[in-house]
Design a protein around this motif. Structure first.
Motif, PDB file in Angstrom:
ATOM      1  N   VAL A   1       8.088   5.882  -4.082  1.00  0.00           N
ATOM      2  CA  VAL A   1       8.199   7.077  -3.253  1.00  0.00           C
ATOM      3  C   VAL A   1       9.687   7.274  -2.961  1.00  0.00           C
ATOM      4  CG1 VAL A   1       7.480   8.237  -1.131  1.00  0.00           C
ATOM      5  CG2 VAL A   1       5.985   6.529  -2.185  1.00  0.00           C
ATOM      6  N   VAL A   2      10.171   8.489  -3.195  1.00  0.00           N
ATOM      7  CA  VAL A   2      11.595   8.778  -3.036  1.00  0.00           C
ATOM      8  C   VAL A   2      11.777   9.922  -2.040  1.00  0.00           C
ATOM      9  CG1 VAL A   2      13.714   9.462  -4.221  1.00  0.00           C
ATOM     10  CG2 VAL A   2      11.994   8.097  -5.439  1.00  0.00           C
TER      11      VAL A   2
ATOM     12  N   GLY B   1      13.715  16.248   9.381  1.00  0.00           N
ATOM     13  CA  GLY B   1      13.975  17.428   8.572  1.00  0.00           C
ATOM     14  C   GLY B   1      13.860  17.209   7.083  1.00  0.00           C
ATOM     15  N   ALA B   2      13.396  16.040   6.664  1.00  0.00           N
ATOM     16  CA  ALA B   2      13.254  15.739   5.235  1.00  0.00           C
ATOM     17  C   ALA B   2      11.917  16.239   4.702  1.00  0.00           C
ATOM     18  CB  ALA B   2      13.368  14.237   4.999  1.00  0.00           C
ATOM     19  N   LYS B   3      11.897  16.531   3.414  1.00  0.00           N
ATOM     20  CA  LYS B   3      10.672  16.933   2.737  1.00  0.00           C
ATOM     21  C   LYS B   3       9.817  15.708   2.461  1.00  0.00           C
ATOM     22  CE  LYS B   3      12.799  20.895   0.567  1.00  0.00           C
ATOM     23  NZ  LYS B   3      13.257  21.507  -0.673  1.00  0.00           N
ATOM     24  N   PRO B   4       8.506  15.893   2.217  1.00  0.00           N
ATOM     25  CA  PRO B   4       7.658  14.750   1.857  1.00  0.00           C
ATOM     26  C   PRO B   4       8.221  14.015   0.637  1.00  0.00           C
ATOM     27  CG  PRO B   4       6.321  16.677   2.300  1.00  0.00           C
ATOM     28  CD  PRO B   4       7.758  17.145   2.277  1.00  0.00           C
ATOM     29  N   GLY B   5       7.957  12.729   0.590  1.00  0.00           N
ATOM     30  CA  GLY B   5       8.445  11.927  -0.525  1.00  0.00           C
ATOM     31  C   GLY B   5       7.797  12.340  -1.833  1.00  0.00           C
ATOM     32  N   MET B   6       8.555  12.173  -2.920  1.00  0.00           N
ATOM     33  CA  MET B   6       7.993  12.435  -4.238  1.00  0.00           C
ATOM     34  C   MET B   6       7.795  11.097  -4.938  1.00  0.00           C
ATOM     35  SD  MET B   6      11.198  14.005  -6.263  1.00  0.00           S
ATOM     36  CE  MET B   6      12.842  13.617  -5.720  1.00  0.00           C
ATOM     37  N   ILE B   7       6.797  11.053  -5.797  1.00  0.00           N
ATOM     38  CA  ILE B   7       6.508   9.831  -6.543  1.00  0.00           C
ATOM     39  C   ILE B   7       7.237   9.920  -7.881  1.00  0.00           C
ATOM     40  CG2 ILE B   7       4.697   8.388  -7.543  1.00  0.00           C
ATOM     41  CD1 ILE B   7       4.364   8.598  -4.541  1.00  0.00           C
ATOM     42  N   ASP B   8       8.070   8.923  -8.178  1.00  0.00           N
ATOM     43  CA  ASP B   8       8.787   8.938  -9.454  1.00  0.00           C
ATOM     44  C   ASP B   8       7.905   8.316 -10.549  1.00  0.00           C
ATOM     45  OD1 ASP B   8       9.062   6.126  -9.392  1.00  0.00           O
ATOM     46  OD2 ASP B   8      11.229   6.167  -9.125  1.00  0.00           O
TER      47      ASP B   8
ATOM     48  N   ASP C   1       0.860  -1.189   0.000  1.00  0.00           N
ATOM     49  CA  ASP C   1       0.000   0.000   0.000  1.00  0.00           C
ATOM     50  C   ASP C   1       0.892   1.234   0.000  1.00  0.00           C
ATOM     51  OD1 ASP C   1      -1.717   2.127   0.606  1.00  0.00           O
ATOM     52  OD2 ASP C   1      -2.912   0.957   2.021  1.00  0.00           O
ATOM     53  N   ILE C   2       1.181   1.740  -1.180  1.00  0.00           N
ATOM     54  CA  ILE C   2       2.098   2.866  -1.317  1.00  0.00           C
ATOM     55  C   ILE C   2       1.572   4.105  -0.602  1.00  0.00           C
ATOM     56  CG2 ILE C   2       3.173   4.462  -2.991  1.00  0.00           C
ATOM     57  CD1 ILE C   2       4.509   1.693  -2.879  1.00  0.00           C
ATOM     58  N   GLU C   3       0.262   4.372  -0.668  1.00  0.00           N
ATOM     59  CA  GLU C   3      -0.282   5.565  -0.007  1.00  0.00           C
ATOM     60  C   GLU C   3      -0.095   5.500   1.507  1.00  0.00           C
ATOM     61  OE1 GLU C   3      -2.869   4.153  -2.355  1.00  0.00           O
ATOM     62  OE2 GLU C   3      -1.886   5.329  -3.918  1.00  0.00           O
ATOM     63  N   ALA C   4      -0.368   4.347   2.112  1.00  0.00           N
ATOM     64  CA  ALA C   4      -0.192   4.202   3.565  1.00  0.00           C
ATOM     65  C   ALA C   4       1.275   4.344   3.940  1.00  0.00           C
ATOM     66  CB  ALA C   4      -0.736   2.857   4.042  1.00  0.00           C
ATOM     67  N   SER C   5       2.147   3.753   3.139  1.00  0.00           N
ATOM     68  CA  SER C   5       3.580   3.860   3.424  1.00  0.00           C
ATOM     69  C   SER C   5       4.070   5.287   3.248  1.00  0.00           C
ATOM     70  CB  SER C   5       4.372   2.906   2.522  1.00  0.00           C
ATOM     71  OG  SER C   5       4.107   1.576   2.903  1.00  0.00           O
ATOM     72  N   LYS C   6       3.591   5.980   2.225  1.00  0.00           N
ATOM     73  CA  LYS C   6       3.996   7.375   2.023  1.00  0.00           C
ATOM     74  C   LYS C   6       3.550   8.233   3.201  1.00  0.00           C
ATOM     75  CE  LYS C   6       4.016  11.259  -1.251  1.00  0.00           C
ATOM     76  NZ  LYS C   6       4.007  12.268  -0.223  1.00  0.00           N
TER      77      LYS C   6
END
Length: 126
Positions: free
Chosen positions: A39-40, A27-34, A11-16
């Motif tokens: 999710v990166v 301090g990291a920004k939200p993940g981006m979808i490649d 479940d990519i959405e739950a993991s993101k």
């Protein structure tokens, strides 16, 4: 030593949502979808990625595997742990706290992400 770490998820959405919350504490920004749907997260020269398995089989966690994240303080480890639980993770191991080890005193906080991957927030004491 490492260029990146990638974990599997069904479940990519739950993991993101989980990793957006825990990575924000660091301090990291939200993940981006490649373009491949992974999710990166890019932070401090490191890459952490979440993907559905390439072979199409269900994702599963490593038996005995743990991914450790460096924490700046015990308070950051506690905030990381709380953010993870609030975002769908599960507390595992002992509650966050000091552990004696052959490497000295460590403050450790353990979580499992929504896919069951085991994570550790670690701060070296002294």
């Amino acid at each position: 030593m490492f260029s990146h770490i990638m974990v599997g998820a069904n479940d990519i959405e739950a993991s993101k949502a989980f990793y957006d919350a825990t990575m924000a504490v660091l301090g990291a920004k939200p993940g981006m979808i490649d373009p491949k749907g992974r999710v990166v997260y890019m932070h401090d020269g490191a890459l952490f990625m979440v993907t559905k398995p390439i072979d199409g089989a269900p994702a599963c966690s490593a038996n005995g595997g743990t991914i450790g994240f460096t924490m700046a303080s015990p308070e950051q480890a506690d905030a990381w742990h709380a953010a993870g639980v609030a975002a769908g993770g599960t507390a595992c191991e002992d509650p966050p706290g000091v552990r004696e080890s052959p490497f000295g005193k460590l403050y450790l906080a353990y979580l499992r992400d929504p896919a069951g991957n085991k994570l550790c927030g670690m701060h070296r004491i002294g």
